[in-house]
Scaffold this active site. Structure first.
Site, PDB file in Angstrom:
ATOM      1  CG  ASP A  13      -1.892  -1.156   1.402  1.00 26.48           C
ATOM      2  OD1 ASP A  13      -2.258  -1.769   0.123  1.00 26.48           O
ATOM      3  OD2 ASP A  13      -1.785  -1.857   2.429  1.00 26.48           O
ATOM      4  CE  LYS A  16       3.181  -2.692  -4.343  1.00 25.09           C
ATOM      5  NZ  LYS A  16       2.574  -2.539  -2.910  1.00 25.09           N
ATOM      6  N   GLY A  40      -4.330  -4.741  -4.244  1.00 23.86           N
ATOM      7  CA  GLY A  40      -5.019  -3.809  -4.423  1.00 23.86           C
ATOM      8  C   GLY A  40      -4.388  -2.298  -4.961  1.00 23.86           C
ATOM      9  CG  HIS A  41      -1.547  -2.237  -7.146  1.00 23.07           C
ATOM     10  ND1 HIS A  41      -0.830  -3.035  -8.395  1.00 23.07           N
ATOM     11  CD2 HIS A  41      -1.117  -2.557  -6.158  1.00 23.07           C
ATOM     12  CE1 HIS A  41       0.272  -3.753  -7.443  1.00 23.07           C
ATOM     13  NE2 HIS A  41      -0.080  -3.502  -6.206  1.00 23.07           N
ATOM     14  CD  GLN A 206       0.895  -8.849  -2.116  1.00 27.22           C
ATOM     15  OE1 GLN A 206       1.654  -9.546  -2.780  1.00 27.22           O
ATOM     16  NE2 GLN A 206      -0.279  -8.786  -2.695  1.00 27.22           N
TER      17      GLN A 206
HETATM   18  P1  IMP Z   1      -2.473 -12.916   2.094  1.00 30.36           P
HETATM   19  O1  IMP Z   1      -1.436 -12.416   1.139  1.00 30.36           O
HETATM   20  O2  IMP Z   1      -3.737 -12.859   1.859  1.00 30.36           O
HETATM   21  O3  IMP Z   1      -2.094 -14.400   2.322  1.00 30.36           O
HETATM   22  O4  IMP Z   1      -2.141 -11.970   3.520  1.00 30.36           O
HETATM   23  C1  IMP Z   1      -0.893 -12.361   4.342  1.00 30.36           C
HETATM   24  C2  IMP Z   1      -0.468 -10.869   4.761  1.00 30.36           C
HETATM   25  O5  IMP Z   1      -0.171  -9.755   3.758  1.00 30.36           O
HETATM   26  C3  IMP Z   1      -1.689 -10.395   5.512  1.00 30.36           C
HETATM   27  O6  IMP Z   1      -1.246  -9.441   6.526  1.00 30.36           O
HETATM   28  C4  IMP Z   1      -2.511  -9.378   4.516  1.00 30.36           C
HETATM   29  O7  IMP Z   1      -2.891  -8.206   5.250  1.00 30.36           O
HETATM   30  C5  IMP Z   1      -1.011  -8.719   3.804  1.00 30.36           C
HETATM   31  N1  IMP Z   1      -1.188  -8.271   2.473  1.00 30.36           N
HETATM   32  C6  IMP Z   1      -1.704  -8.937   1.387  1.00 30.36           C
HETATM   33  N2  IMP Z   1      -1.959  -8.437   0.286  1.00 30.36           N
HETATM   34  C7  IMP Z   1      -1.659  -6.984   0.649  1.00 30.36           C
HETATM   35  C8  IMP Z   1      -1.702  -5.805  -0.028  1.00 30.36           C
HETATM   36  O8  IMP Z   1      -1.829  -5.731  -1.260  1.00 30.36           O
HETATM   37  N3  IMP Z   1      -1.566  -4.996   0.677  1.00 30.36           N
HETATM   38  C9  IMP Z   1      -1.147  -4.628   2.024  1.00 30.36           C
HETATM   39  N4  IMP Z   1      -0.905  -5.909   2.716  1.00 30.36           N
HETATM   40  C10 IMP Z   1      -1.296  -7.166   2.016  1.00 30.36           C
END
Ligand code: IMP
Length: 415
Positions: A13, A16, A40-41, A206
């Protein structure tokens, strides 16, 4: 530079999507290299806002070829839904990317009941687990309906879950057939693009602190956002990458569980969250807010070989009376400047702060670096110097037009 990576240096977040959109004007190809629809972009320009989860953020530029790379995990439902408005876009999908099937989401939700990572529940972890366990389904399985049905049913049985693979395939059969000409060997495609001297952007999702190896394990995602992961995930030589733009939010945020040493617990966190709309694009969850953490940023720069940075959301700093920057951690009475590998140690560190003067001006309409208030420039330069990298961009608002170019990274030469 012709081949550049864009990577978030914190917990995701960082903006990017916006920076990919800015750099897309010169890109021929944009490759998303890991993750899935957990990302989420948000991209804003004129009166349009696009929230993208699985498509590379360059998809809104008609001249760009968008690629979903081999290191990704793909949910067909999200993919087909998201690509609908982009009728004329060139979108290609790796034959080696893995498929998120509906039961992966079920497994993710079930594991969360006991593990409490705070995942997005999009089935990311279980799909990567199946990949590493050598039992997953790849996009290539879609090429043959019977083979897909057999493989998907077998995988569901392994997980002791009822699943009708035939019905699932038939739900998307029309879209799958239309997709087939665009299912490609990404490594070969990139090799040909390199030979044609094309501009390629590698877009991470991420952030480095969520990297499965280098992040705050186990509170991480299940892939490698770090730049060092790109060659392996895309299928290209590491030395073909010429630069890496690290995106640094001017403060820190994190969604989900896990240690966050510089987390702010007072009204400042609330104010920043509301002003900057710090809510997850994928899940809507409120993001946790913290001060800038140079210890984790230095770690992220090192593991990713960052050459340049973009400092984003600089305008939000005007919410702070004083800018606090964490320069070291204290652990068991000792000063440390590295991120402890064990989560229990990381959760005990106490941040040591340096205070810098803030600025109260509205900088959201400033378009040149020279016109920023001195305290804003001092802060950006302080970050760059501490990290040993060059400043390429500063963002002062969410829109494409609110990005100040200090140095056009495409025009940087190797010397
Ligand atoms: P997962 O990727 O859904 O398995 O989540 C694992 C961790 O990564 C959790 O803490 C999510 O909140 C975090 N996470 C996954 N995708 C994002 C993103 O796009 N932005 C911020 N945090 C993310």
């Amino acid at each position: 530079m012709k081949r550049i990576a864009i990577v978030g240096l914190q917990w995701g977040d960082e903006g990017k999507g916006k920076m990919t959109d800015v750099l897309a004007n010169k890109a021929d190809i944009i490759v998303r290299y890991q993750g899935g629809d957990n990302a989420g972009h948000t991209v804003k320009f004129d009166t349009y806002t696009y929230d993208l989860h699985i498509l590379p953020s360059g998809v809104i530029h008609p001249h760009v070829t968008s690629i979903l790379g081999p290191g990704m995990v793909i949910n067909l439902e999200t993919f087909f839904h998201e690509k609908k408005p982009f009728l004329n876009a060139s979108i290609k999908v790796s034959n080696r990317a893995h498929l998120i099937l509906p039961f992966h989401k079920t497994l993710d939700a079930k594991k969360e009941e006991t593990q409490h990572i705070g995942t997005t529940k999009k089935g990311i972890g279980p799909t990567y687990s199946d990949k590493i366990n050598r039992q997953g389904l790849r996009v290539a399985s879609l090429l043959n309906k019977t083979r897909f049905i057999d493989e998907a049913n077998a995988l569901a049985s392994l997980h002791h879950i009822e699943f009708d693979a035939k019905q699932y395939y038939e739900t998307y059969e029309k879209e799958i057939k239309a997709l087939i000409p665009n299912i490609i060997d990404v490594s070969k495609f990139i090799d040909e693009a390199v030979n044609k001297d094309q501009h390629i952007l590698f877009e991470g999702a991420q952030g480095v602190m969520l990297d499965i190896s280098h992040g705050t394990y186990p509170y991480v995602t299940s892939s490698s956002p770090s730049v060092s992961g790109i060659p392996a995930q895309v299928g290209m030589a590491p030395w073909l990458l010429e630069g890496a733009l690290g995106i640094v939010k001017a403060y820190s945020t994190r969604v989900g569980e896990g240690p966050f040493p510089t987390e702010i617990h007072d009204t400042l966190a609330h104010n920043i969250r509301e002003v900057a709309h710090e809510y997850g694009v994928t899940t809507g969850r409120p993001r946790r807010i913290g001060y800038l953490d140079l210890v984790s940023l230095k770690h992220a720069v090192r593991v990713s070989g960052i050459t340049h940075i973009a400092v984003t959301l600089l305008d939000v700093i005007s919410e702070m009376d004083v800018i606090q920057v964490c320069t070291q951690y204290q652990l068991d009475g000792q000063s440390i400047d590295e991120v402890p590998a064990h989560i229990e140690d990381l959760s005990r560190v106490k941040p040591v702060y340096e205070a810098l003067p803030s600025f109260k001006d509205d900088i959201s309409k400033i378009t040149t670096y020279a016109h920023l208030p001195k305290a804003a420039k001092d802060y950006v330069e302080y970050i760059a110097e501490a990290l040993g990298v060059d400043i390429a961009y500063v963002a002062v608002g969410p829109k494409r037009e609110q990005t100040i170019e200090v140095k056009n990274i495409w025009e940087v030469t190797g010397d």
